[in-house]
Write an enzyme that holds these catalytic residues in place. Structure first.
Site, short mmCIF file in Angstrom:
data_model
loop_
_atom_site.label_atom_id
_atom_site.label_comp_id
_atom_site.label_asym_id
_atom_site.label_seq_id
_atom_site.Cartn_x
_atom_site.Cartn_y
_atom_site.Cartn_z
CD1 TRP A 156 -14.02 16.49 14.32
CD2 TRP A 156 -14.29 14.37 13.63
NE1 TRP A 156 -13.17 15.71 15.06
CE2 TRP A 156 -13.32 14.40 14.67
CE3 TRP A 156 -14.62 13.15 13.06
CZ2 TRP A 156 -12.68 13.25 15.13
CZ3 TRP A 156 -13.99 12.00 13.52
CH2 TRP A 156 -13.02 12.06 14.54
CE LYS A 210 -9.72 16.04 14.01
NZ LYS A 210 -8.44 15.37 14.25
CD GLU A 259 -3.68 -1.60 4.64
OE1 GLU A 259 -4.51 -1.43 3.73
OE2 GLU A 259 -2.79 -0.78 4.92
CB THR A 293 -0.89 0.06 1.25
OG1 THR A 293 -0.04 0.08 2.40
CG2 THR A 293 -1.80 -1.13 1.33
#
Lengths: 530, 530
Positions: free
Chosen positions: B432, B427, B319, B176
């Site tokens: 958020w 943020k 993954e 990755t």
């Protein structure tokens, strides 16, 4: 060198955890023997399973112990499977249609410690309780009393963590009742059951999805209901269970609950057809009819397909968990004629990943896939038996091949066709006649309800077929009619030397023709040399 | 006590054996980089794989060795996977779009011994050959010379038995390329790949069947083409590979080969739409479009659904082998409005058996499935990484949870929605703002080709969003237009403090927005306190 992926044992409790977490509100409907109906869901099954696991531990059960059921299909039976397995136990499904001596043998052989049973089987329990030497606790699945399932689980709080362990530990025990000898136990493992379930949801096998509404007519005591209670948890399918298999009840349930998938033996459809003919009602939402246990006659397949329902022929046995092969629409399906489709679906289907099949001829060599060379069917794979429960010897050869006892052939397209049970083949003049094909051809004759072909001694040909026929009510079909019908469907030398009418035919506990008894009954039947 | 079922290791060579035996004539079509086309089938792939295994052994390769590919999608690449794995090796797919230093790092880190590469990547090989310290042999996938794939395999006889071994041995290595630090290798095992493939064929994931005709636009070097080359062997699907991903070529291939399943990142569809608009052509046989890699905008989903094609949103990462979640039609699909369907399909889908997900809030506790509580997404399961290749430390916590780096939430129906990458969240005043949602809303505005939202320093709110926009060719869309459009789709306090037009946006090698570079580029951009 080991790879870098996680250890995550393939354990059955993961199935119910998944279903409860991701499909928790998907319904589990039960139609009980007394005609009442109840609704639960996967989350409810998981809750009951955890409570049952606690109750079993309270009764003294420990990992590895066998917990038996003598029950039809319903939510409590489903919860019993997951609860018993979840506490590390082995769920042992007993077929209530077995004979008393068999029922005694298998419960004692399995050393069952607890029996969960339906009220309708109380007479069996009363008869055999004294002869069952290991069962310490009895729970009535649909009982209202203190020994009932509901009271038993509701005494627990459900705060329970499944027993963990290795994936090759056992989780389930099913006995096969052969026509000779003692029943033999097949001991499934967590690993074999989970892989079987993962493979089973595929479009070419059970074809499950989160939208599927499944009514397993096949009982949970019959080869784990073909693995559907496990595969259904993976898919998040809705289940509709019926504790009685009356066609009118099933048809009504199917329509009220919008059942998309049914699964059962061919006789289920004979009864359904009779119901449809008598009432004009029919299952209206059905998308797939899976038929297994024995071969579905061509006329049956054709009628179901005519209802717009996909027919899936499934072949397998208790020793194969049980899915072996299944019919599916191949790439060329769209351009096939109706006749070609019926030919194809009439076979036992294609070989899925996880199953290896081969056909062994009389000389011990593997037969080609030529659509005509038949022989003994052998199978191996991760959900195939290696050794029967408590057996000293392996059930397979050195390369893991298990001999199914079926006679079959493989077609060039890879589809498999069972032609007979090895012991039922009729050996005439050194050639083989398939009793199954004779029977299937015979039931295609108007007025024939059921037929059995067996070989009887013949002074010149060693064996020749005779056909035993049960007429449909009111039918006056004659031996000559049947003979003429058969002549159009099988080779001339296959034609039975005699057609005899009988009132009924003997069956095994799982509904198959009891050929051993027929052969015994007709062993003195004399044919003369032509 | 162990159960009585067979040992049958879950090894990848069983996949190609199955495909060759049961689906041997099912075609594998390759459209090569030079415009030529060739046809093979699963039996042909198996033959080439066996010969390549022999050739690799002749080169000195031994079980455990890494065999690398630098190649697009075609039959030789498929045979290379099965051949390298079949001789006990580890196939290492290298992404040719990586930067030179990364290409050097990963081949050396993997200690690749052989590289099979496409002619079009000859410049890369010429540039880096001296820096690759472990590669001993080079094979040109589409080369005609003695070092070509064809000559290499045709020198062998194919009489080869796959190397046997344990299912937890490695079979595949994918790196990755994060936006920071060295790429990390994920080492898949036979077991993880086979379980992933078995699970992957289900209707709710890849939805493969023997009738499927699959065109994986996603490259085989990108997270194993989402596992399709393995899952397709289980299903016996026909594959149509293209070594170039031009929309005109793909559309033509799809129609000539009657492709039913495509799979790729959203940008594939942007190009296909442009092709459709320009020519009036469209994929005519497509039944399912699987979209992953990044989120498909709602307008894209709507247009594809309007073509009568089922849209499946797939979420995953290298993954996770890579399938994590996938969208599917839930039980209530038939009675949902178009808007409800779009809302649902716009999310990242449901959690399949084999994947466990949880969302962890700022305080470290698991968030409820309420459709609003977001947090870091964590995952575990049999096809999820435990440890990166050669890493000293585990990649997961004590309970096997892998932190994906994504910010997500779970809805009450169990569907998952990625709201952002953890490091891309903006943020603002302790709350958020999802950069992904801002970008998705922005590309819904007429004239906007691509958009990136990043947080920049703000004296009062700590961070505030700014939006970087690439206009469609010829479009005169203004900042005010975009502002007005966004105001109708996101909360007022989410509206970007500035909209800036740029000619292009930077991307990673796998086509994702390179936010780190954007943040670096705009780190001195000053917003004033309102």
């Amino acid at each position: 060198m080991l790879g870098g992926m996680q250890d995550w044992e393939l354990r059955v409790p993961r199935l119910i955890d998944h279903a409860a977490r991701e499909h928790g509100r998907r319904e589990i409907v039960s139609r009980w023997a007394d005609g009442t109906q109840s609704r639960s869901d996967w989350a409810g099954i998981a809750r009951d399973a955890k409570k049952l696991a606690q109750a079993l531990e309270r009764m003294g059960c420990r990992p590895g112990d066998r917990i038996a059921t003598l029950a039809m299909n319903h939510a409590h039976h489903l919860a019993a499977w997951y609860g018993a397995i979840g506490m590390g136990g082995v769920i042992h499904t007993i077929n209530p249609r077995l004979f008393d001596d068999q029922l005694v043998y298998i419960a004692n052989h399995a050393e069952d410690r607890v029996l969960l049973y339906d009220r309708q089987f109380q007479p069996i329990v009363d008869r055999l309780r004294e002869r069952w030497t290991t069962i310490e606790h009895y729970v009535v699945m649909d009982g209202d009393g203190p020994d009932g399932f509901r009271a038993t689980v509701d005494a627990e709080d459900g705060a329970y963590a499944w027993v963990e362990g290795a994936e090759r530990e056992p989780c389930m025990l099913c006995y096969t009742s052969g026509t000779t000898g003692h029943p033999k136990g097949v001991l499934y493992t967590h690993r074999s059951s989970v892989i079987h379930a993962l493979a089973g949801v595929a479009t070419w096998l059970l074809n499950f999805s989160p939208r599927a509404v499944v009514l397993p007519v096949v009982p949970m005591f019959h080869a784990a209901a073909w693995g559907m209670p496990f595969a259904g948890a993976i898919a998040g399918a809705k289940f509709v269970f019926s504790a009685v298999n009356d066609a009118a009840v099933l048809c009504d349930l199917m329509n009220r609950e919008r059942v998309t998938h049914s699964a059962g033996v061919p006789t289920v459809w004979l009864a359904m057809f009779a119901h449809m003919d008598a009432t004009g009602e029919a299952p209206r939402y059905l998308e797939q009819a899976t038929i297994g246990g024995s071969a579905a006659p061509r006329a049956m397949i054709e009628r179901i397909m005519g209802m717009g329902v996909e027919v899936k022929h499934l072949w397998g046995m208790t020793e194969t968990s049980p899915i072996g092969t299944a019919g599916t629409a191949p790439p060329g399906w769209d351009v096939m004629t109706q006749g070609e489709r019926l030919d194809l679906i009439g076979r036992q289907g294609s070989i899925p990943f996880g199953i290896e099949l081969r056909v062994i001829g009389d000389d011990g060599s593997e037969q080609p896939r030529d659509g005509s060379s038949s022989g003994r069917l052998q199978v191996r794979g991760p959900w195939v038996v290696e050794r029967y429960f408590k057996a000293d010897a392996s059930a397979v050869d050195a390369d893991n091949w298990f001999d199914t006892g079926d006679v079959a052939l493989l077609h060039p397209d890879g589809t498999m066709q069972i032609t007979d049970r090895a012991k039922d083949v009729i050996k005439s003049g050194g050639e083989w006649i398939s009793s199954v094909e004779l029977e299937n051809a015979a039931v295609g004759c108007l007025g024939v309800a059921e037929a059995a072909a067996i070989g009887v001694h013949h002074p010149r040909w060693d064996e020749r077929p005779i056909l035993l026929v049960v007429r449909k009510p009111g039918s006056g079909v004659t031996a000559a009619d049947i003979h003429a019908h058969l002549a159009a469907h099988v080779a001339k030398w296959w034609l039975p030397d005699a057609v005899l009418f009988v009132d009924e035919l003997p069956h095994t506990a799982t509904g198959k023709l009891l050929k051993t008894e027929l052969r015994e009954r007709y062993k003195d039947f004399r044919l003369e040399a032509a």
